[in-house]
Design a protein around this motif. Sequence first.
Motif, PDB file in Angstrom:
ATOM      1  N   THR A   1      15.384 -16.434  34.733  1.00 26.88           N
ATOM      2  CA  THR A   1      15.969 -16.052  36.042  1.00 26.88           C
ATOM      3  C   THR A   1      15.064 -15.544  37.011  1.00 26.88           C
ATOM      4  O   THR A   1      15.074 -15.944  38.333  1.00 26.88           O
ATOM      5  N   VAL A   2      14.452 -14.539  36.900  1.00 24.58           N
ATOM      6  CA  VAL A   2      13.838 -13.744  37.643  1.00 24.58           C
ATOM      7  C   VAL A   2      12.155 -13.859  37.735  1.00 24.58           C
ATOM      8  O   VAL A   2      11.709 -13.882  36.594  1.00 24.58           O
ATOM      9  N   VAL A   3      11.635 -14.195  38.762  1.00 26.83           N
ATOM     10  CA  VAL A   3      10.133 -14.244  38.873  1.00 26.83           C
ATOM     11  C   VAL A   3       9.514 -13.158  39.610  1.00 26.83           C
ATOM     12  O   VAL A   3       9.712 -12.867  40.710  1.00 26.83           O
ATOM     13  N   ALA A   4       8.808 -12.314  38.589  1.00 23.39           N
ATOM     14  CA  ALA A   4       8.282 -11.385  39.272  1.00 23.39           C
ATOM     15  C   ALA A   4       6.784 -11.944  39.816  1.00 23.39           C
ATOM     16  O   ALA A   4       5.870 -12.069  39.439  1.00 23.39           O
TER      17      ALA A   4
ATOM     18  N   ALA B   1      16.818 -22.738  38.853  1.00 21.40           N
ATOM     19  CA  ALA B   1      17.030 -21.450  39.155  1.00 21.40           C
ATOM     20  C   ALA B   1      15.723 -20.470  39.358  1.00 21.40           C
ATOM     21  O   ALA B   1      15.518 -19.641  39.753  1.00 21.40           O
ATOM     22  N   ALA B   2      14.759 -21.127  38.323  1.00 18.91           N
ATOM     23  CA  ALA B   2      13.650 -20.215  38.103  1.00 18.91           C
ATOM     24  C   ALA B   2      12.449 -20.724  39.255  1.00 18.91           C
ATOM     25  O   ALA B   2      11.852 -21.699  38.822  1.00 18.91           O
ATOM     26  N   VAL B   3      12.508 -20.024  40.040  1.00 17.91           N
ATOM     27  CA  VAL B   3      11.421 -20.363  41.352  1.00 17.91           C
ATOM     28  C   VAL B   3      10.420 -19.467  41.045  1.00 17.91           C
ATOM     29  O   VAL B   3      10.331 -18.283  40.941  1.00 17.91           O
TER      30      VAL B   3
ATOM     31  N   LYS C   1       8.906 -24.937  36.431  1.00 23.10           N
ATOM     32  CA  LYS C   1       8.584 -26.338  35.626  1.00 23.10           C
ATOM     33  C   LYS C   1       7.598 -27.111  36.375  1.00 23.10           C
ATOM     34  O   LYS C   1       7.109 -28.169  35.813  1.00 23.10           O
ATOM     35  N   GLY C   2       7.315 -26.852  37.432  1.00 21.88           N
ATOM     36  CA  GLY C   2       6.186 -27.836  38.260  1.00 21.88           C
ATOM     37  C   GLY C   2       6.930 -28.602  39.445  1.00 21.88           C
ATOM     38  O   GLY C   2       7.993 -28.863  39.437  1.00 21.88           O
TER      39      GLY C   2
END
Length: 412
Positions: free
Chosen positions: A55-58, A222-224, A240-241
């Motif tokens: 969910t969260v992208v640092a 949702a994983a941007v 995912k690209g």
Amino acid sequence: MRTEDQVSGALRDAADRAPELDLLAGVGERRRRRTRRRAQLLAAAAVVGVVSTSTVVAQGVFSSGGGEEAAASPTTTTTVTKPHPTRTVTVRPTTPAKGIPADKLWPQAVFQMPAKNADGWRYRPITGLNATEVLLTAEPSSGKAGKIEVYDAKAGKSRVVTEIPRTRGLEQYFLQTASTDGTNVVWFSSGSKGGNAVTELWWAPLSGGKAKLAVTLTGGGAAVEAIGVDGENVVWSPRKGGVYRKPFGNGAPNRVPKSDGLRLISWPWAGDASTDDEEFETPGYNQSKVVNLADGTETKVVIKDGMKDLRCGPVWCRGRQGATSVVQHVDGTGVKKLPKGFRMYAILDRFLRSGDTVYDLNTGTSARIETPGGWNSDGASSEPSSIIYGGTTKGKVDKYWVLNLAAVPPAQ
């Protein structure tokens, strides 16, 4: 498996990005950020615990590479007087690891600014808009962004760009990162609803106006990984690209032509390697091309024997050969060896950062920002931020020292 250098680099970078000073002060002024080596790792981890690991992208967590730190040089002490308050700094002969004070080398790029806005909300810088203006968020409490503002260092004043909406029903809501084209500002925030991951992409005119929701992503989408703006569209890259865009007005999201398998670096540039720590699962992977998505131009990266973890912008690449950190041009020329710790992607395709030190790839000059608060951080920008900042004092912080690399002249 991840190498020791990659794991330590990822943790160091993530700690740099931590959501910032309220959190730092709450745990005994928990030091500096990427302070992107900061407390944002903790905030991201907290959200991950509630939502999911996807969910969260640092943002901006890159491998540090290998190599040895350069030995410290003999020091002298001098007093530097500028339009801002006088302070005593330690001056060392410049090396790739230890630069001279930034306010001595680039005086026009260093200034002080308030750490809070008029409402008493903590500022979190995003990036430099130009030589005098800084884009930032104002957060009513750690991890909750309330406004986007612009601080003008020349005028010594701030203005509100927009309020950041919080969609009702979303939990663990947090503004992850933002981007701007100088006319618009876009950002994405992550949260959860009913245990499911939700990411919202927003935009607003930089001149001021109401924020508008562009896209809501759920589940695996949702994983941007990165976000950008091309003047008429919000642009983003999922983990995912691929690169997608959605018009500010009416219109459905669509994949940008020739973007299959690519990840957005900074619009219009994209590459075929991850820009976050996800790629550490396949250590040593090299980026093989840089693509201009605005016109479809593709440039192959010259990969020399033994090169690992190569990441490139339109001009500069950074990777490693064995335990040595290396930079080169996309065409394989201009090879330089650096100490370990410098991040992969160059800021403004010119500067590399390692802790409080900035290395200018164009001139071979190093500078460092000295922050008496004992920590420093870069901005919450999707692409490498041109801002490095830290507290002017230990403990309670009322002002930041700021280094704005967008103010450094091209030939200096």
